[in-house]
Design an enzyme around this catalytic site. Structure first.
Site, PDB file in Angstrom:
ATOM      1  N   ASN A 179       0.818  -1.229   0.000  1.00  0.00           N
ATOM      2  CA  ASN A 179       0.000   0.000   0.000  1.00  0.00           C
ATOM      3  C   ASN A 179       0.850   1.276   0.000  1.00  0.00           C
ATOM      4  O   ASN A 179       0.332   2.389   0.101  1.00  0.00           O
ATOM      5  CB  ASN A 179      -0.961   0.003   1.191  1.00  0.00           C
ATOM      6  CG  ASN A 179      -0.229  -0.062   2.529  1.00  0.00           C
ATOM      7  OD1 ASN A 179       1.017  -0.090   2.559  1.00  0.00           O
ATOM      8  ND2 ASN A 179      -0.965  -0.089   3.618  1.00  0.00           N
ATOM      9  N   SER A 219       3.087  -2.626  13.045  1.00  0.00           N
ATOM     10  CA  SER A 219       3.746  -2.359  11.756  1.00  0.00           C
ATOM     11  C   SER A 219       5.146  -1.826  12.036  1.00  0.00           C
ATOM     12  O   SER A 219       5.381  -1.205  13.082  1.00  0.00           O
ATOM     13  CB  SER A 219       2.951  -1.354  10.919  1.00  0.00           C
ATOM     14  OG  SER A 219       2.916  -0.094  11.551  1.00  0.00           O
ATOM     15  N   HIS A 335      33.757 -22.808 -32.023  1.00  0.00           N
ATOM     16  CA  HIS A 335      33.369 -23.657 -33.162  1.00  0.00           C
ATOM     17  C   HIS A 335      32.125 -23.078 -33.825  1.00  0.00           C
ATOM     18  O   HIS A 335      31.180 -22.676 -33.137  1.00  0.00           O
ATOM     19  CB  HIS A 335      33.085 -25.085 -32.675  1.00  0.00           C
ATOM     20  CG  HIS A 335      32.459 -25.971 -33.706  1.00  0.00           C
ATOM     21  ND1 HIS A 335      31.154 -26.406 -33.619  1.00  0.00           N
ATOM     22  CD2 HIS A 335      32.950 -26.491 -34.860  1.00  0.00           C
ATOM     23  CE1 HIS A 335      30.873 -27.165 -34.662  1.00  0.00           C
ATOM     24  NE2 HIS A 335      31.949 -27.237 -35.427  1.00  0.00           N
ATOM     25  N   ASN A 336      32.119 -23.044 -35.166  1.00  0.00           N
ATOM     26  CA  ASN A 336      30.959 -22.504 -35.903  1.00  0.00           C
ATOM     27  C   ASN A 336      30.426 -21.248 -35.222  1.00  0.00           C
ATOM     28  O   ASN A 336      29.254 -21.146 -34.857  1.00  0.00           O
ATOM     29  CB  ASN A 336      29.855 -23.559 -36.024  1.00  0.00           C
ATOM     30  CG  ASN A 336      30.217 -24.666 -37.001  1.00  0.00           C
ATOM     31  OD1 ASN A 336      31.263 -24.600 -37.654  1.00  0.00           O
ATOM     32  ND2 ASN A 336      29.379 -25.674 -37.111  1.00  0.00           N
ATOM     33  N   GLU A 365      35.473 -19.054 -36.207  1.00  0.00           N
ATOM     34  CA  GLU A 365      35.339 -19.869 -37.415  1.00  0.00           C
ATOM     35  C   GLU A 365      34.350 -19.261 -38.397  1.00  0.00           C
ATOM     36  O   GLU A 365      33.287 -18.772 -37.995  1.00  0.00           O
ATOM     37  CB  GLU A 365      34.899 -21.282 -37.033  1.00  0.00           C
ATOM     38  CG  GLU A 365      34.911 -22.240 -38.211  1.00  0.00           C
ATOM     39  CD  GLU A 365      34.552 -23.665 -37.815  1.00  0.00           C
ATOM     40  OE1 GLU A 365      34.517 -24.523 -38.718  1.00  0.00           O
ATOM     41  OE2 GLU A 365      34.298 -23.911 -36.625  1.00  0.00           O
ATOM     42  N   ASP A 367      32.458 -20.410 -41.987  1.00  0.00           N
ATOM     43  CA  ASP A 367      32.158 -21.363 -43.059  1.00  0.00           C
ATOM     44  C   ASP A 367      31.651 -20.576 -44.260  1.00  0.00           C
ATOM     45  O   ASP A 367      30.545 -20.020 -44.218  1.00  0.00           O
ATOM     46  CB  ASP A 367      31.096 -22.365 -42.607  1.00  0.00           C
ATOM     47  CG  ASP A 367      31.652 -23.398 -41.639  1.00  0.00           C
ATOM     48  OD1 ASP A 367      32.833 -23.277 -41.289  1.00  0.00           O
ATOM     49  OD2 ASP A 367      30.911 -24.306 -41.248  1.00  0.00           O
ATOM     50  N   HIS A 380      25.970 -22.779 -42.071  1.00  0.00           N
ATOM     51  CA  HIS A 380      26.390 -24.166 -41.907  1.00  0.00           C
ATOM     52  C   HIS A 380      25.916 -24.954 -43.118  1.00  0.00           C
ATOM     53  O   HIS A 380      24.728 -25.231 -43.266  1.00  0.00           O
ATOM     54  CB  HIS A 380      25.818 -24.756 -40.615  1.00  0.00           C
ATOM     55  CG  HIS A 380      26.630 -25.883 -40.072  1.00  0.00           C
ATOM     56  ND1 HIS A 380      26.156 -26.763 -39.147  1.00  0.00           N
ATOM     57  CD2 HIS A 380      27.914 -26.263 -40.331  1.00  0.00           C
ATOM     58  CE1 HIS A 380      27.101 -27.642 -38.852  1.00  0.00           C
ATOM     59  NE2 HIS A 380      28.172 -27.357 -39.554  1.00  0.00           N
ATOM     60  N   GLU A 414      36.703 -22.104 -43.323  1.00  0.00           N
ATOM     61  CA  GLU A 414      36.338 -23.335 -44.021  1.00  0.00           C
ATOM     62  C   GLU A 414      35.766 -22.881 -45.353  1.00  0.00           C
ATOM     63  O   GLU A 414      34.653 -22.349 -45.416  1.00  0.00           O
ATOM     64  CB  GLU A 414      35.325 -24.157 -43.225  1.00  0.00           C
ATOM     65  CG  GLU A 414      35.069 -25.512 -43.868  1.00  0.00           C
ATOM     66  CD  GLU A 414      34.175 -26.410 -43.039  1.00  0.00           C
ATOM     67  OE1 GLU A 414      33.210 -26.954 -43.601  1.00  0.00           O
ATOM     68  OE2 GLU A 414      34.438 -26.561 -41.837  1.00  0.00           O
ATOM     69  N   ILE A 677      10.701 -21.575  -2.751  1.00  0.00           N
ATOM     70  CA  ILE A 677      11.967 -21.243  -2.102  1.00  0.00           C
ATOM     71  C   ILE A 677      12.957 -22.365  -2.407  1.00  0.00           C
ATOM     72  O   ILE A 677      12.598 -23.544  -2.406  1.00  0.00           O
ATOM     73  CB  ILE A 677      11.797 -21.132  -0.565  1.00  0.00           C
ATOM     74  CG1 ILE A 677      10.647 -20.186  -0.202  1.00  0.00           C
ATOM     75  CG2 ILE A 677      13.098 -20.687   0.086  1.00  0.00           C
ATOM     76  CD1 ILE A 677      10.860 -18.754  -0.569  1.00  0.00           C
ATOM     77  N   ASP A 679      15.976 -25.143  -2.105  1.00  0.00           N
ATOM     78  CA  ASP A 679      16.577 -26.039  -1.113  1.00  0.00           C
ATOM     79  C   ASP A 679      18.015 -26.295  -1.591  1.00  0.00           C
ATOM     80  O   ASP A 679      18.294 -27.303  -2.255  1.00  0.00           O
ATOM     81  CB  ASP A 679      15.814 -27.369  -1.049  1.00  0.00           C
ATOM     82  CG  ASP A 679      14.338 -27.167  -0.733  1.00  0.00           C
ATOM     83  OD1 ASP A 679      14.030 -26.315   0.118  1.00  0.00           O
ATOM     84  OD2 ASP A 679      13.495 -27.852  -1.342  1.00  0.00           O
TER      85      ASP A 679
END
Length: 783
Positions: A179, A219, A335-336, A365, A367, A380, A414, A677, A679
């Site tokens: 609130n 409160s 890679h690639n 790389e 290609d 690819h 490549e 929650i 664990d």
């Protein structure tokens, strides 16, 4: 965690609206101050918010209001979606990797050609989240947004761990204040505890509440909320350590700090001057500083800092000898690189190159295939992956090659292009890379590979080459024809996919391809050749000739001829790439290939997995520069080291590693369900030679991700520490299904710091959480 202010409801009265606006202004002012940006013009602009044009395609452009929330960490935007959640309308600045002004993404280059570049900017997110391309109404607005976000990111990164914790908790306290009355009811307190990942039963929560509610008003407010904060963040384990070394007046003297650093932290060459420098650096109390003392708050600040981190601070900089031949280093390699997802249908993007280079990758790389309009493309081959222009990739590499590291980048080609388009490739690289491109041997160096230091700021091309390096220097190739035949490298053809196999089977022509002289000429120290056997390589293979191996072949060689592989890798570069069946872009274990000295062990950088965690752990060493010097026993031609059969030698330096996993702090929620929650439990893993591989775990702490305590003692025998990595993995225990990943951190054994240390946890994508960490004690003994 995203801590969001609700947008004002229409049912509120004008006085309520005015009150809430004033509270929001005060909150934003306070948060701006904590960032050191209280009067910053850009921050104020973002807090007011502006309408921006969101762009997704040539036909999709929508106006949206974007506004920084008063937590100064979350950006809210309106949405026209009917089924929308509050979370879908916000994103955290902590999730932003970069902000780019202009046409700096593929989306902007494709869809915003008609818009002046200074009005365009893009938000690049961490992980796999798509870029957000935006158009501002003016150049000034675009500058405010890019500059403002960058300032917040920079200021947030500069905050101490304690400041980050305070900011996070206070933001979540405001979120729990439903609130907005700046008070916390008992119900709001329970909601807050759930928000910060703690489950408490009703009676314990009530006990905390009543303890803090000194005014008995049902409160909490003002000082009572601060008291609640102090209770919540109390670290008993830190209190115990501090009380052992503090003086009678409750402050740790310089002498006692020196004693702690020597006895517990096992720091070497510690002087009173060094201890004083820590007090000046971390002690928040001016009164304590004047007395040359450290309070408990200062002590905690030290433990939270880089000086208290498990990773050796000296290894955050380049500290290794960088003057040895390239083949003497492990080299961070992708890679690639162009792929964002899997190997068969996923998108290709220049963004993938940018992300890899910014992570310290030094070998990328490409290609290359014939494209329309005489412009080569990268994708690819034989698959449905999307295509990107070769020239766009070269531009991205040029821009980002040396932002993270000054050491050389290898562009691994490549090549499936026709001679005409190969000439275009060479032309683009020469024009775009300019002087960065290595197009001739360094000072006529043709006897051994140059060093990373000598090649600083240079881009090397790896690929096929006509004849020899010596011929090209003497002019032998210049007098030859414009093209020549070389064997084709076609890694895509090895994929275990029926559609790909059919296309490869129907491919016409021989295994030979035409190579254009222009492309051949810029291959200097990384000439690709077929590997026959180690004996042939030793007698006939030039130092600049290198071979690529699929992971299966490389592992077979490592298993059957480990010592020969090690000797081969002293003088020659070896590149390893994933097996053809890994169409999902999964990764293999890089340790098995590093253990035999392979340098370019290429992984799929886009895939977050254990193997990539190990990779990033290895290459955070040596300043994260992408080059890590191999241990001496992998550089000795007479070495008898074999990782599969460990015998005594210089590599045999057995250690006993003792790890006490003490506690965790602010672990992230893995389930967005409000009532969920974690664990948590911790697994400590050793990755190295086969005999050193091991893992052990702590007990499970139920329902506490905020400050779980384990106090678990784990011990490991490590015989070859020079090759070992230590991985700390936190998971959320689930009795009925697979445990959920929470966070991890991987560190080279040789970079471990001893004593009481904090471990920053990384997300699945390798990004550091703002507050999540483990607290451990490390001890290493001679075995």
């Amino acid at each position: 965690m995203q801590c969001i202010r609700r947008q004002p409801s229409r049912t509120r009265s004008k006085s309520q609206e005015k009150y809430l606006e004033e509270e929001s202004r005060k909150t934003a002012e306070q948060n701006g101050k904590s960032l050191g940006l209280q009067d910053d013009e850009d921050l104020q602009f973002l807090l007011r918010g502006t309408v921006l044009l969101k762009i997704k395609s040539e036909s999709w452009r929508k106006e949206r209001l974007y506004k920084l929330q008063d937590d100064c960490k979350t950006i809210w935007h309106d949405s026209k979606k009917i089924l929308r959640s509050t979370d879908s309308q916000t994103f955290s600045i902590e999730d932003i990797q970069d902000v780019r002004l202009g046409h700096k993404t593929e989306g902007m280059r494709k869809y915003a050609k008609d818009v002046p570049e200074p009005c365009c900017f893009s938000i690049i997110f961490k992980g796999q989240q798509k870029n957000l391309d935006l158009i501002a109404r003016s150049e000034a607005d675009a500058n405010h947004w890019t500059s403002g976000i960058k300032k917040i990111i920079t200021s947030s990164n500069a905050m101490s761990q304690k400041q980050k914790l305070q900011h996070w908790i206070h933001s979540c306290l405001r979120k729990a204040d439903k609130n907005k009355d700046n008070k916390m009811s008992f119900k709001e307190l329970k909601n807050f505890l759930q928000e910060v990942n703690i489950y408490t039963d009703e009676s314990y929560a009530k006990q905390i509440f009543e303890q803090c509610d000194r005014s008995k008003t049902q409160s909490l407010e003002d000082d009572e909320i601060e008291e609640f904060y102090r209770l919540l963040t109390k670290r008993e384990e830190i209190d115990v350590i501090f009380s052992t070394f503090k003086d009678s007046d409750g402050v740790m003297s310089v002498d006692n700090l020196v004693k702690f650093l020597k006895q517990e932290q096992r720091e070497e060459d510690i002087t009173s001057e060094f201890a004083l420098s820590l007090i000046q650096k971390y002690e928040p109390s001016e009164e304590a500083k004047k007395k040359n003392g450290m309070t408990k708050d200062g002590f905690l600040m030290y433990l939270f800092s880089d000086d208290g981190n498990i990773f050796n601070l000296k290894h955050r900089k380049v500290y290794q000898d960088m003057s040895q031949p390239l083949s003497h280093y492990f080299i961070s390699s992708s890679h690639n690189t162009y792929l964002m997802e899997d190997q068969l249908r996923g998108p290709s993007s220049t963004e993938a190159y940018i992300r890899a280079l910014c992570k310290g990758c030094r070998c990328v790389e490409l290609d290359c295939w014939d494209g329309p309009n005489s412009e080569p493309v990268i994708y690819h081959g034989y698959t449905l992956t999307s295509k990107i222009l070769f020239c766009d990739v070269i531009k991205a590499i040029k821009t980002y090659a040396f932002k993270t590291s000054p050491y050389p980048v290898i562009v691994s080609l490549e090549n499936h292009c026709s001679p005409d388009q190969q000439s275009v490739m060479a032309k683009h690289m020469k024009e775009i890379f300019g002087d960065d491109l290595l197009s001739a041997p360094l000072d006529g160096k043709i006897t051994n590979l140059p060093s990373p230091e000598e090649l600083k700021g240079k881009i090397l091309v790896k690929g096929k080459k006509l004849r020899t390096l010596e011929d090209s220097l003497s002019g032998g190739v210049r007098n030859s024809t414009e093209t020549g035949d070389v064997s084709e490298e076609d890694e895509a053809a090895e994929m275990e996919d029926e559609t790909v196999k059919d296309k490869v089977k129907n491919k016409s022509g021989s295994s030979k391809v035409k190579l254009a002289k222009e492309l051949s000429d810029i291959v200097i120290y990384c000439k690709s050749v077929h590997f026959r056997d180690f004996n042939y390589a030793q007698n006939h293979q030039a130092f600049y000739e290198m071979s690529s191996f699929t992971e299966g072949k490389a592992l077979k060689l490592a298993q059957e001829s480990g010592s020969s592989f090690i000797c081969h890798n002293i003088r020659h570069l070896s590149r390893i790439y994933p097996a053809g069946w890994r169409t999902d872009s999964s990764n293999y274990n890089p340790l098995d290939l590093w253990n035999v000295g392979c340098q370019i062990v290429a992984l799929n950088f886009q895939t977050p997995d254990t193997e990539m965690d190990l990779y990033q752990g290895r290459f955070q060493d040596n300043g994260g520069c992408g080059y890590v010097l191999k241990p001496e026993f992998l550089l000795n031609n007479n070495s008898q080291f074999n990782p599969k059969s460990i015998k005594e030698g210089v590599w045999w330096t057995p250690k006993k590693l003792h790890v006490m996993v003490i506690s965790g702090q602010q672990l992230p929620k893995v389930n967005k369900n409000k009532n969920s929650i974690v664990d948590p439990f911790v697994t400590v893993e050793i990755h190295g030679v086969a005999r050193d591989n091991d893992k052990k775990q702590t007990n499970v702490v139920n329902n506490n991700g905020f400050n779980p305590m384990w106090n678990s003692k784990l011990a490991f025998d490590v015989d070859v520490p020079a090759l070992a990595l230590v991985r700390f993995l936190v998971e959320d225990y689930d009795a009925s299904s697979k445990n959920d990943f929470v966070g991890q951190y991987t560190v080279p054994f040789m970079s471990l710091k001893l004593g009481y240390r904090h471990i920053p946890l990384l997300s699945k994508n390798g990004d550091q959480y703002p507050s999540a960490m483990l607290f451990v004690h490390i001890m290493i003994l001679e075995s």
